[in-house]
Design an enzyme around this catalytic site. Structure first.
Site, PDB file in Angstrom:
ATOM      1  NE  ARG A 180       1.597  -7.484  -2.185  1.00  0.00           N
ATOM      2  CZ  ARG A 180       0.222  -7.340  -2.205  1.00  0.00           C
ATOM      3  NH1 ARG A 180      -0.285  -7.142  -3.323  1.00  0.00           N
ATOM      4  NH2 ARG A 180      -0.337  -7.811  -1.129  1.00  0.00           N
TER       5      ARG A 180
ATOM      6  CB  CYS B  14      -0.847   0.055   1.285  1.00  0.00           C
ATOM      7  SG  CYS B  14      -2.075  -1.309   1.179  1.00  0.00           S
TER       8      CYS B  14
END
Length: 450
Positions: free
Chosen positions: A331, A263
């Site tokens: 990620r 995010c």
């Protein structure tokens, strides 16, 4: 209520499962046959504490279903959530809305009675307008309202975040849609969860603004940590003192190797691009992104300095690979650029993480993944703690030190997990982040009572 959740990824699966646990009938739609087979078999394809049990119990109760049939799921739904990925677009960092628009086209022909279509994915301002346009173009007779309902789930505590939210943001000017959204979140309304109704574009921007602000807060305390090291101050106490001010709060004031995950990095970049295109640049956010990119390499250099300035041909043990604990998500993890910088300097890397074996094998093929922390420490000149998994706080320090190269037992704690006196007492040379009250390399502790 009948709910269709388009996308069985992290947000879609957690949201679908929690809605089912509220008593709604939920169909979670996904195109990946392997993912669907895994879910139908009672397993989940991600690491999230408590989620597998909740998926299993709601599936067994007949409230949660998994399907690849968009038409069937959409046709009977009162509300359709779009929870598909919006990754950074290669080359320019803009949010890639391909999956969102594709989902809008796929559901549009199946909308008949009044249906609320909700963008749950993180999307730039104006995306809801385009989703509505697509639906009208494909199915002019569709009776629907497009709503923005951004998610605020933290990996590792997503179920609690969903069921005990700080806030629920719902962007719509349609009264029928508002009533349906209140009904779908009924159990939370009964518990007086704060719900804020706004315009659709305002809701879309609120998500980006929230993530960017938290990213700035992390980056601020990391810069303060660097200053603490130069002037002999302690960033833990600085953060504690700041956090006691109710206007600031103590969350996201933990100095470390920088933010990562699915995010903050992509959303901060997407927001700066959106702002530039709107001729209203966000200089603070732009600087935050740049500083965070530099932070990871700076942490690698910190490890190298702790090893006397040379790591070529020497083993470095890495503890923790995921971007945060209680997830298997690699990620944008800080571990990746840190490890690659160490590899470029000639280090030999052995690493351990409780959950990220598959992700690490795919992302960091040049390193050895070990079955436990002690194997990662074998023959190492230094250990670097990159992710603050709880299990690291109870390591057998004597055993850990015995596994290392006896000529160099350096522990670089990039998360400030450990009590300096305990670590140095076990025979380690200790390096922390922002602990300017530690003398020299950390072999001696000025304030051992902390």
């Amino acid at each position: 209520m009948h709910i269709a959740m388009i996308g069985a990824g992290y947000v879609g699966l957690v949201s679908a499962t929690c809605f089912a646990d509220f008593g709604h009938d939920v169909v979670c739609v996904d195109k990946d046959p392997n993912r669907l087979n895994t879910l139908r078999g009672g397993k989940i394809p991600i690491y999230e504490p408590g989620l597998e049990e909740l998926v299993k119990s709601n599936a067994e109760a007949g409230r949660l279903h998994f399907s690849d049939d968009v038409g069937s799921a959409t046709g009977r739904a009162d509300i359709v959530f779009l929870a598909v990925g919006t990754p950074s677009r290669h080359g320019d960092g803009y949010a890639d809305l391909t999956f969102v628009y594709e989902a809008a086209r796929e559901i549009a022909p199946h909308l008949s009675d009044f249906t609320v279509v909700v963008t749950k994915s993180t999307v730039p301002v104006g995306t809801g307008d385009e989703v509505e346009r697509i639906i009208r173009d494909v199915n002019p007779a569709a009776q629907c309202a497009v709503v923005s309902n951004p998610e605020f789930l933290r990996e590792g505590s997503a179920i609690e975040d969903f069921k005990k939210p700080d806030r629920i943001i719902i962007g719509t000017d349609d009264q029928r849609a508002q009533s349906i959204m209140e009904e779908v979140y009924g159990p939370l309304c009964a518990n007086e969860a704060p719900i804020l109704f706004t315009g659709r574009r305002t809701a879309e921007l609120t998500k980006y603004a929230s993530n960017a602000f938290l990213a700035m807060k992390i980056t601020f305390i990391n810069e303060m940590a660097d200053l603490c090291e130069r002037v002999g101050a302690d960033v833990l106490s600085v953060a504690r003192g700041m956090g006691m001010d109710a206007r600031i709060g103590d969350r996201f004031l933990q100095a470390g190797p920088g933010y990562g995950g699915s995010c903050f990095p992509k959303d901060s970049t997407a927001l700066t691009n959106m702002a530039q295109d709107s001729d209203s640049p966000l200089r603070l956010v732009e600087t935050t992104v740049a500083i965070n990119d530099q932070r990871r390499r700076a942490m690698a250099r910190k490890v190298i300095r702790a090893c006397g300035g040379r790591v070529r041909g020497r083993r470095i043990g890495i503890l923790g690979l995921t971007f945060k604990p209680d997830t298997d998500d690699m990620r944008e993890a800080p571990s990746i650029p840190i490890i690659r910088t160490l590899l470029d300097a000639g280090a030999i890397i052995r690493a351990y993480d409780p959950a990220a074996v598959a992700g690490a094998n795919n992302t960091l093929r040049e390193i050895e993944i070990c079955p436990d922390p002690y194997a990662a420490a074998e023959g190492a000149a230094a250990l670097a703690v990159i992710t603050d998994w709880d299990e690291f706080s109870s390591l057998d320090l004597d055993r850990l030190r015995r596994q290392m190269d006896p000529a160099s037992t350096v522990l670089v704690d990039l998360r400030n997990m450990f009590d300096p006196a305990r670590i140095t007492g076990a025979g380690f040379v200790y390096e922390a982040v922002g602990r300017g009250d530690l003398i020299g390399t950390g072999a001696t502790v000025k304030h051992a009572a902390e």
